[in-house]
Write an enzyme that holds these catalytic residues in place. Structure first.
Site, PDB file in Angstrom:
ATOM      1  N   TYR A  98      87.325 -30.798 -54.333  1.00 58.62           N
ATOM      2  CA  TYR A  98      85.861 -30.773 -54.436  1.00 58.62           C
ATOM      3  C   TYR A  98      85.333 -32.186 -54.645  1.00 58.62           C
ATOM      4  CZ  TYR A  98      81.177 -29.691 -56.214  1.00 58.62           C
ATOM      5  OH  TYR A  98      79.814 -29.634 -56.409  1.00 58.62           O
TER       6      TYR A  98
ATOM      7  N   LYS B  53      82.698 -34.267 -52.223  1.00 55.16           N
ATOM      8  CA  LYS B  53      81.398 -34.753 -52.670  1.00 55.16           C
ATOM      9  C   LYS B  53      81.298 -36.272 -52.587  1.00 55.16           C
ATOM     10  CE  LYS B  53      79.309 -30.983 -53.162  1.00 55.16           C
ATOM     11  NZ  LYS B  53      78.134 -30.692 -52.316  1.00 55.16           N
TER      12      LYS B  53
ATOM     13  N   SER C 145      75.813 -34.839 -52.935  1.00 55.81           N
ATOM     14  CA  SER C 145      77.007 -35.262 -53.659  1.00 55.81           C
ATOM     15  C   SER C 145      77.012 -34.561 -55.017  1.00 55.81           C
ATOM     16  CB  SER C 145      77.018 -36.787 -53.805  1.00 55.81           C
ATOM     17  OG  SER C 145      78.240 -37.225 -54.358  1.00 55.81           O
TER      18      SER C 145
END
Length: 323
Positions: free
Chosen positions: A198, A202, A169
């Site tokens: 993004y 994550k 992550s």
């Protein structure tokens, strides 16, 4: 903000290669290990005697990485093996797993380390899916799904708590995720903002770690997510301006590798606590993730929004035809 500050400027790692026993006999698969954090992790584990698979798209880069590790660690008893893997093409992952299973009858640790960050707007996978979602979530989900029987069989004979899946992550999630954790409509209609996409990918990786922990913990498989830390790697190659401005805050990939080492091997993580655990630099358990993320992780029956479960089901549906 104290815990956030300490993730930007972490204390020195307490869990290092000195803390782990010889890994001879262990089979470990690391995606994206031809460079950066994965490369440094592969070097540590190879030095400790493990058989390490370096999985990635470029055989040339992987072979170069293997040669460099063997040059830097000439006396190691471990083994390094290249495994072809293209995470942004779901049609190829089953063949990758079949190749791996032809070579191995066990898998002790899977590090889902590879990822892409902020590619040009409109970048998509071979299946036309937003590239970060495809590479950072759907590809690793399918890879892990296909490897689960091998992980389960290994867990039956391995030391309790030693078989693990580690998901990558980012701290950006705690800074940037919206109040509801994740806006699910953005998965099928991604905004023209690579930072938002993004962040979703994550956070999705964290969701997958938690949901796998719930599903497979009783089978002896530990599943855990981590923020590896801000490292000076080629992850930001598509956002050079961001790398330039953040460069004073970037650390050595060697330090970040200790975050993964902790997630993959520390006895502080076990089958009792891995559902709630989240690892931060350079190898510590987060004292408590942000409330919006915590709410999204909790299932509806426990008072949460159930976003993690919903995201797992989204990934399951999107990859089912390729399993």
């Amino acid at each position: 903000m104290g815990v956030q500050f300490s993730q930007v400027f972490p204390p020195s790692p307490n869990f290092t290669s000195d803390n782990i026993p010889n890994q001879t006999g262990k089979v470990i698969l690391i995606t994206g290990a031809a460079s950066g954090i994965g490369f440094e992790l592969a070097k540590i584990l190879y030095r400790k005697g493990a058989k390490v698979y370096i999985a990635g798209r470029s055989e040339k880069k992987a072979r170069t990485a293997i040669e460099n590790i063997q040059r830097d660690v000439p006396q190691a008893d471990g083994k390094l093996v290249f495994l072809q893997l293209d995470l942004d093409d779901l049609t190829t992952i089953k063949a990758t797993v079949e190749t791996f299973r032809e070579k191995e009858s066990k898998l002790d640790i899977l590090f889902n380390n590879a990822g892409v960050s902020q590619p040009p707007v409109g970048s998509v996978s071979k299946q036309g899916i937003e590239l970060q979602l495809a590479t950072n979530c759907l590809g690793p989900f399918l890879l892990t799904r296909l490897l689960r029987p091998l992980l389960e069989n290994t867990a039956k004979i391995a030391e309790p708590g030693s078989v693990r899946v580690v998901w990558t992550s980012s701290q950006v999630v705690e800074f940037s995720a919206p109040p509801e954790g994740m806006i699910m409509s953005q998965l099928t209609g991604p905004p023209q903002d690579p930072v938002v996409n993004y962040t979703n990918s994550k956070l999705g990786s964290h969701f997958l770690a938690v949901e796998m922990a719930r599903r497979d913990g009783e089978k002896g498989i530990i599943s855990i997510a981590h923020n590896p830390g801000a490292a000076n790697t080629n992850l930001l190659r598509n956002a050079p301006w961001m790398k330039f401005f953040s460069s004073p805050l970037l650390h050595s990939p060697v330090l970040a590798a200790h975050t993964l080492l902790f997630a993959g091997l520390s006895p502080e993580i076990n089958v009792e606590n891995h559902i709630d655990a989240y690892v931060i630099p350079w190898g510590r358990i987060h004292p408590g993730v942000a409330n919006n993320i915590k709410q999204a992780i909790e299932r509806c029956e426990n008072g949460g929004s159930g976003k993690a479960k919903e995201f797992w089901e989204f990934c399951d549906e999107r990859t089912r035809d390729y399993a």
